[in-house]
Motif scaffolding. Sequence first.
Motif, PDB file in Angstrom:
ATOM      1  N   GLU A 244       0.835  -1.196   0.000  1.00  0.00           N
ATOM      2  CA  GLU A 244       0.000   0.000   0.000  1.00  0.00           C
ATOM      3  C   GLU A 244       0.873   1.251   0.000  1.00  0.00           C
ATOM      4  OE1 GLU A 244      -3.366   0.266  -0.154  1.00  0.00           O
ATOM      5  OE2 GLU A 244      -3.336  -1.883  -0.538  1.00  0.00           O
ATOM      6  N   ALA A 245       0.265   2.374  -0.345  1.00  0.00           N
ATOM      7  CA  ALA A 245       1.009   3.628  -0.363  1.00  0.00           C
ATOM      8  C   ALA A 245       1.592   3.908   1.021  1.00  0.00           C
ATOM      9  CB  ALA A 245       0.091   4.768  -0.777  1.00  0.00           C
ATOM     10  N   PRO A 246       2.807   4.425   1.080  1.00  0.00           N
ATOM     11  CA  PRO A 246       3.410   4.722   2.382  1.00  0.00           C
ATOM     12  C   PRO A 246       2.667   5.832   3.101  1.00  0.00           C
ATOM     13  CG  PRO A 246       4.724   5.630   0.594  1.00  0.00           C
ATOM     14  CD  PRO A 246       3.677   4.776  -0.047  1.00  0.00           C
ATOM     15  N   GLU A 247       2.738   5.790   4.415  1.00  0.00           N
ATOM     16  CA  GLU A 247       2.135   6.855   5.212  1.00  0.00           C
ATOM     17  C   GLU A 247       2.903   8.160   4.980  1.00  0.00           C
ATOM     18  OE1 GLU A 247      -0.550   7.005   7.286  1.00  0.00           O
ATOM     19  OE2 GLU A 247      -1.051   5.038   6.435  1.00  0.00           O
ATOM     20  N   PRO A 248       2.202   9.295   4.987  1.00  0.00           N
ATOM     21  CA  PRO A 248       2.908  10.578   4.838  1.00  0.00           C
ATOM     22  C   PRO A 248       3.946  10.766   5.931  1.00  0.00           C
ATOM     23  CG  PRO A 248       0.524  10.863   4.620  1.00  0.00           C
ATOM     24  CD  PRO A 248       0.737   9.463   5.115  1.00  0.00           C
ATOM     25  N   GLY A 329       1.454  15.536   5.493  1.00  0.00           N
ATOM     26  CA  GLY A 329       0.066  15.958   5.350  1.00  0.00           C
ATOM     27  C   GLY A 329      -0.845  14.772   5.127  1.00  0.00           C
ATOM     28  N   VAL A 330      -1.835  14.931   4.263  1.00  0.00           N
ATOM     29  CA  VAL A 330      -2.787  13.849   4.016  1.00  0.00           C
ATOM     30  C   VAL A 330      -2.231  12.901   2.959  1.00  0.00           C
ATOM     31  CG1 VAL A 330      -4.724  15.374   4.566  1.00  0.00           C
ATOM     32  CG2 VAL A 330      -4.049  15.050   2.177  1.00  0.00           C
ATOM     33  N   PRO A 331      -2.654  11.630   2.960  1.00  0.00           N
ATOM     34  CA  PRO A 331      -2.240  10.701   1.900  1.00  0.00           C
ATOM     35  C   PRO A 331      -2.746  11.181   0.535  1.00  0.00           C
ATOM     36  CG  PRO A 331      -3.241   9.543   3.755  1.00  0.00           C
ATOM     37  CD  PRO A 331      -3.514  10.997   3.965  1.00  0.00           C
ATOM     38  N   ARG A 355      -0.171   7.587  -9.929  1.00  0.00           N
ATOM     39  CA  ARG A 355       1.215   7.968 -10.228  1.00  0.00           C
ATOM     40  C   ARG A 355       1.904   8.606  -9.023  1.00  0.00           C
ATOM     41  NH1 ARG A 355       1.279   9.956 -16.591  1.00  0.00           N
ATOM     42  NH2 ARG A 355       1.054   7.822 -17.412  1.00  0.00           N
ATOM     43  N   LEU A 356       1.192   9.439  -8.298  1.00  0.00           N
ATOM     44  CA  LEU A 356       1.783  10.043  -7.102  1.00  0.00           C
ATOM     45  C   LEU A 356       2.107   8.990  -6.053  1.00  0.00           C
ATOM     46  CD1 LEU A 356      -0.460  13.222  -6.795  1.00  0.00           C
ATOM     47  CD2 LEU A 356       1.961  13.163  -7.427  1.00  0.00           C
ATOM     48  N   THR A 357       1.249   7.986  -5.946  1.00  0.00           N
ATOM     49  CA  THR A 357       1.508   6.899  -5.001  1.00  0.00           C
ATOM     50  C   THR A 357       2.767   6.135  -5.385  1.00  0.00           C
ATOM     51  OG1 THR A 357      -0.841   6.656  -4.461  1.00  0.00           O
ATOM     52  CG2 THR A 357       0.583   4.758  -4.041  1.00  0.00           C
ATOM     53  N   ALA A 358       2.938   5.882  -6.683  1.00  0.00           N
ATOM     54  CA  ALA A 358       4.149   5.199  -7.146  1.00  0.00           C
ATOM     55  C   ALA A 358       5.393   6.026  -6.827  1.00  0.00           C
ATOM     56  CB  ALA A 358       4.053   4.929  -8.649  1.00  0.00           C
TER      57      ALA A 358
END
Length: 370
Positions: A244-248, A329-331, A355-358
Motif C-alpha cells: 500500500e502507499a506509504p504513510e505521509p 500531510g494527508v495521503p 502515479r503520485l503513489t508510485a
Amino acid sequence: MSGVSTTAPRAAESIPSSPLSLCARAPRVPAGRLVAEMVPPPRFDSVRFDTYIPDPGQPSQQAAVQALTAFGTGLDGAPQAGRGRKRWFRRERGRGTAHQGESPRGIYLDGGYGVGKTHLLASVWHAAPAPPERKAFGTFVELTNLVGALGFQQTVDTLSGHALLCIDEFELDDPGDTVLVSSLLSRLVEEGVALAATSNTLPGRLGEGRFAATDFLREIQGLSAHFTPLRIDGEDFRHRGMPEAPEPSGDEETVRAARRTPGATLDAFPALLTHLAQVHPSRYGAMCEGLAAVCLTGVRPVPDEATALRLVVLADRLYDREVPLLASGVPFDQLFSEEMLRGGYRKKYFRAISRLTALARDGERLTRAA
C-alpha cells in the motif's frame, strides 16, 4: 470544497529557505524546444515491447502487444516532402480517407489507467524504423500546447514530414481542444502521417467495448475511419502485487530529507498550488528537469477543480521523469474530493493518485537516507 480548510499548517508556512524550490522555477520554453522534445519521456526511454509484462489473467494485453508490434515495425519510414510523396492513406476527392479494402494505418489503444498504454505507445515509437526526427510523441495536452505556440498551419507544416505521430491520453473533456486536434490530425493524415493514440475513456464507460466513447467519436468526426481500435483490460500495474502507499512523513522529517538530498526541492504544498496557477502547464516539464526529488509539506485536499487539473499535469510530468516524492500531510488518495472523483475528470484524478503513489514509494528511501 466544503469543510476543508485551504490554509497551510503553521510548520508548512515557516519552511526555512531551501537551496531548490519548485516555486522559484518559472522556465520559458521556446516553441522550437517543444517540437524537439516530442519524444517518449525519460521513464519510457528504454521501454520496448519485450519489456512489457502482460498480465496472464488479461489476454487482451498479449493481443495488444502482438498487434502493436506488427503496426510499429510495419511502418516503412518518413514520407518525403513535395508532390508524389508516399502516403499511408490513398486520397479520395482530396480527403485522406482510407481506400476501400485497405487496412487503416492508424491504431487506437483504449483501456483503463495503469494497464501500460503509455509503455506500449512508446514501444510503437521505438519500433518504427523511421529516424527519431521523423517521429513525434506527446500527450494530447502537449499537442494543443504546440498548436498554441506555433499556430495551426505551422504545426501542420512542422509535423507533416513525419512518419508517425503518437498521442498519449487523447482527451474527451474539452470539446474545443478535441475538435482542434481532430482537425490537425485530419490534415496530417492527408500528408501521409501514420497515427497511434491512447484514450482516456472514463471508468464508467470502460466496459462498452466500442472504439473509444461516443463523445470521442462525435468530436473526431470522420477521423475514426483511419484507426483500428484495440482494447486492453487489466488492473493498475503500479499497485498489482505492490504494498500500500506509504504513510505521509512528518513536516520535520520531510524538511530534513530535502536538505540532505542533493538536487531535491522543498516547498509548502499550498504555495506550490499557487505557483502552478502562475505557470503555463506546457512549462511544467521544464520546471521538473534535473530534480533528484520533490519534497512537500502540508499536503491537503485541493480546493477546486482548476487547481486539481493543474496538479494532475504536474503529477504526469514528475512521473514521466521518475522524480521521487516525499510529502507530509494527508495521503495522496485524499487529494481529491468525492465529488471530483465522481465527476467528468475522474479518470485524470485516479491516474494522478496512482502515479503520485508510485512516486511516494520511490521517495521512501529519502527518509532512510536522512
